[in-house]
Scaffold this motif. Structure first.
Motif, PDB file in Angstrom:
ATOM      1  N   CYS A  75      -1.809  -6.143  -2.804  1.00  0.00           N
ATOM      2  CA  CYS A  75      -2.220  -4.893  -2.164  1.00  0.00           C
ATOM      3  C   CYS A  75      -3.538  -5.095  -1.424  1.00  0.00           C
ATOM      4  O   CYS A  75      -4.494  -5.622  -1.983  1.00  0.00           O
ATOM      5  CB  CYS A  75      -2.393  -3.804  -3.225  1.00  0.00           C
ATOM      6  SG  CYS A  75      -2.966  -2.246  -2.531  1.00  0.00           S
ATOM      7  N   HIS A 126       6.660  -1.831  -6.896  1.00  0.00           N
ATOM      8  CA  HIS A 126       7.692  -0.805  -6.651  1.00  0.00           C
ATOM      9  C   HIS A 126       8.373  -0.334  -7.925  1.00  0.00           C
ATOM     10  O   HIS A 126       9.577  -0.133  -7.951  1.00  0.00           O
ATOM     11  CB  HIS A 126       8.757  -1.338  -5.671  1.00  0.00           C
ATOM     12  CG  HIS A 126       8.153  -1.864  -4.412  1.00  0.00           C
ATOM     13  ND1 HIS A 126       7.365  -1.093  -3.605  1.00  0.00           N
ATOM     14  CD2 HIS A 126       8.183  -3.100  -3.856  1.00  0.00           C
ATOM     15  CE1 HIS A 126       6.944  -1.817  -2.586  1.00  0.00           C
ATOM     16  NE2 HIS A 126       7.411  -3.041  -2.722  1.00  0.00           N
ATOM     17  N   GLN A 158      -2.167   5.024   2.235  1.00  0.00           N
ATOM     18  CA  GLN A 158      -1.037   5.313   3.127  1.00  0.00           C
ATOM     19  C   GLN A 158       0.242   4.745   2.537  1.00  0.00           C
ATOM     20  O   GLN A 158       1.320   5.278   2.726  1.00  0.00           O
ATOM     21  CB  GLN A 158      -1.276   4.696   4.513  1.00  0.00           C
ATOM     22  CG  GLN A 158      -2.443   5.330   5.265  1.00  0.00           C
ATOM     23  CD  GLN A 158      -2.169   6.771   5.689  1.00  0.00           C
ATOM     24  OE1 GLN A 158      -1.019   7.181   5.855  1.00  0.00           O
ATOM     25  NE2 GLN A 158      -3.220   7.571   5.835  1.00  0.00           N
ATOM     26  N   ARG A 159       0.096   3.630   1.810  1.00  0.00           N
ATOM     27  CA  ARG A 159       1.261   2.969   1.214  1.00  0.00           C
ATOM     28  C   ARG A 159       0.783   2.280  -0.043  1.00  0.00           C
ATOM     29  O   ARG A 159      -0.232   1.579  -0.011  1.00  0.00           O
ATOM     30  CB  ARG A 159       1.767   1.921   2.210  1.00  0.00           C
ATOM     31  CG  ARG A 159       3.143   1.407   1.940  1.00  0.00           C
ATOM     32  CD  ARG A 159       3.692   0.729   3.182  1.00  0.00           C
ATOM     33  NE  ARG A 159       4.120   1.712   4.164  1.00  0.00           N
ATOM     34  CZ  ARG A 159       5.298   2.324   4.133  1.00  0.00           C
ATOM     35  NH1 ARG A 159       6.153   2.062   3.172  1.00  0.00           N
ATOM     36  NH2 ARG A 159       5.630   3.181   5.053  1.00  0.00           N
ATOM     37  N   CYS A 160       1.478   2.487  -1.154  1.00  0.00           N
ATOM     38  CA  CYS A 160       1.069   1.851  -2.405  1.00  0.00           C
ATOM     39  C   CYS A 160       2.206   0.960  -2.885  1.00  0.00           C
ATOM     40  O   CYS A 160       3.291   1.460  -3.197  1.00  0.00           O
ATOM     41  CB  CYS A 160       0.743   2.905  -3.462  1.00  0.00           C
ATOM     42  SG  CYS A 160       0.506   2.194  -5.099  1.00  0.00           S
ATOM     43  N   ASP A 168       6.069   6.936  -1.992  1.00  0.00           N
ATOM     44  CA  ASP A 168       5.345   6.757  -0.726  1.00  0.00           C
ATOM     45  C   ASP A 168       5.843   7.750   0.317  1.00  0.00           C
ATOM     46  O   ASP A 168       5.073   8.347   1.073  1.00  0.00           O
ATOM     47  CB  ASP A 168       5.579   5.336  -0.188  1.00  0.00           C
ATOM     48  CG  ASP A 168       4.496   4.369  -0.656  1.00  0.00           C
ATOM     49  OD1 ASP A 168       3.395   4.835  -1.025  1.00  0.00           O
ATOM     50  OD2 ASP A 168       4.756   3.156  -0.659  1.00  0.00           O
ATOM     51  N   HIS A 169       7.173   7.903   0.335  1.00  0.00           N
ATOM     52  CA  HIS A 169       7.793   8.836   1.293  1.00  0.00           C
ATOM     53  C   HIS A 169       7.278  10.261   1.038  1.00  0.00           C
ATOM     54  O   HIS A 169       6.896  10.975   1.961  1.00  0.00           O
ATOM     55  CB  HIS A 169       9.317   8.757   1.133  1.00  0.00           C
ATOM     56  CG  HIS A 169      10.048   9.762   1.946  1.00  0.00           C
ATOM     57  ND1 HIS A 169      10.456   9.522   3.237  1.00  0.00           N
ATOM     58  CD2 HIS A 169      10.438  11.035   1.655  1.00  0.00           C
ATOM     59  CE1 HIS A 169      11.063  10.600   3.701  1.00  0.00           C
ATOM     60  NE2 HIS A 169      11.067  11.536   2.770  1.00  0.00           N
TER      61      HIS A 169
END
Ligand SMILES: C[S@@+](CC[C@H](N)C(=O)[O-])C[C@H]1O[C@@H](n2cnc3c(N)ncnc32)[C@H](O)[C@@H]1O
Length: 429
Positions: A75, A126, A158-160, A168-169
């Motif tokens: 990350c 994820h 913004q995104r993990c 995330d969506h």
């Protein structure tokens, strides 16, 4: 004192920070130093940040001799975002390192903890289906994400890469509602792997808020629950059914109710708890039952399960589950710390007790009462190994023996751990 020092890292502490000693020793400073982002066996350069009488807290400056377990963080926010502490640890090493932490914390007990295989060859990404984010509104946009390390400032995420993709969506969708949200607050999210429900504490369900939040819903983000003061509101359907299988009814859950962070690991842990509790045909007491994660499996085979939890919503979801599935469950709303001494003072006893307390653990008084209330088996599930060590010691003092301890890594990339201990009456086989 802000001169750099060199440490040899010996071990990891509960909480995941590394513990080392300065080489050479630092005049006037304690010999035990704690530093985040380092690993056992490494030689590292650190800068002291806080000097206490018996230890020093330092920050990592450079790794001179890296461990074979060190990895490049997947990350880009690693080290800045407080959401993960172990992005620098190779995924395959994380479970064994957690096992070592648990062994160290329980070293006073005659038991050898083992590691449960949760998801072999896993990249640790994820997987996380539950998240608590923080936001600040800046005009019509949100700074939305996790707290920075050692700070209450928010890192905009913004995104993990640790979250299941539907989360995330959902985060991106909810940014659209910025204009109607308070200046700051929290966002709770829960996913079943496909769909997401959200919870917004401190947000009143006005018509304007509902209208704007309705526009955020789609086939993935299916419901949002609002709780502002005494007002409650919802758009869409803010309930999901988690972890059902051919053998097990799914557990109803909302973003406001506790759920284990990882689906596969949770399934393995539920199976393990049932195997170790041996509830078949027995009267079972389950403490801190939440919405029935273990209860639904225990009640499939037990004579009856009596549960207690202090979350009204979780208790009500569990009652509905029991009714819908015709399971022998009596779900009680209450404080376990008050309930256990009351049961201990009476005549009712339970051959099997399962308890899954929050971080604070049972506490000495409740553990002492539990030692009287259970007669054959106790299965204790813990997410904090220090309070687990204290509770196990109390149970051992009061006539119980720790038969086995199993470690589940349900939260890769963090130092969080779930531990399941089975206790038998001392002298029982
Ligand atoms: C770690 S969660 C476990 C829930 C459930 N066993 C599961 O696996 O989903 C701990 C639960 O303890 C409940 N709780 C916390 N403090 C409590 C107390 N003093 N008395 C009763 N329940 C409590 C919380 O509401 C939460 O549901």
């Amino acid at each position: 004192m802000d001169e750099l020092a060199t440490l040899r890292i010996r071990t990891l502490a509960t909480g995941g920070d590394a513990v080392g000693h300065p080489e050479p020793p630092v005049q006037g400073a304690a010999a035990t130093w704690f530093v985040a982002d380092a690993l056992p066996g490494e030689r590292v350069v650190v800068r002291p940040r806080k000097l206490a009488r018996n230890h020093v807290v330092a920050e990592l400056v450079e790794v001179l001799e890296p461990s074979a377990d060190r990895a490049t963080p997947p990350c880009p926010l690693a080290g800045v975002c407080g959401g993960c502490q172990w992005q620098h640890v190779a995924p395959a090493a994380q479970g064994p390192l957690k096992l070592a932490i648990v062994k160290d914390a329980l070293r006073g007990l005659p038991v050898t903890p083992t590691l449960a295989p949760v998801a072999p060859d896993d990249d640790g990404l994820h997987y996380r289906r539950r998240a608590r984010l923080h936001y600040e509104r800046r005009d019509d946009t949100l700074v939305l994400g996790f707290h920075r390390r050692r700070s209450h400032a928010i890192v905009d995420v913004q995104r993990c890469p640790v979250l299941v993709p539907p989360l995330d969506h959902a985060i991106a969708r909810l940014r659209r509602a910025a204009a109607v949200l308070p200046e700051q607050g929290e966002l709770l999210l829960l996913s079943d792997g496909k769909r997401v429900v959200a919870g917004l504490p401190g947000v009143r369900a006005t018509d304007e808020v509902r209208a704007r939040l309705s526009e955020c819903l789609d086939r993935t983000l299916v419901g949002i629950e609002l709780r502002g003061g005494r007002s409650r509101g919802r758009v869409g359907e803010p309930l999901l059914a988690l972890d059902g299988s051919a053998a097990l009814p799914p557990m109803p859950a909302s973003a406001f109710v506790f759920a284990q962070a990882r689906a596969e690991g949770n399934r393995a842990m539920v199976r393990h708890v049932v195997v170790r509790a041996k509830p078949h045909g027995q009267r079972v007491l389950e403490l801190y039952a939440g919405a029935g994660n273990f209860t639904r499996a225990l009640a499939k085979v037990a004579q009856r399960v009596w549960t207690c939890d202090d979350d009204r919503e979780a208790v009500s979801l569990l009652r509905k589950l029991a009714e819908a599935e015709e399971l022998p469950i009596n779900a009680k709303h209450g404080d376990v710390a008050a309930l256990l001494p009351r049961i201990a003072a009476g005549e009712t006893r339970y051959p099997v007790v399962v308890a899954d307390p929050p971080r604070a653990g049972l506490g000495r008084a409740a553990a002492k009462a539990l030692a009287q209330v259970a007669t054959e088996r106790i299965v204790l599930v813990a997410c904090d190994v220090s309070t687990l060590a204290r509770d196990l010691a109390t149970l051992v003092e009061h006539g119980w023996r720790v038969a086995d301890v199993t470690v589940f890594d349900l939260m890769p990339m963090t130092a969080e751990v779930e531990v399941v201990a089975t206790l038998l009456r001392a002298g029982a086989g």
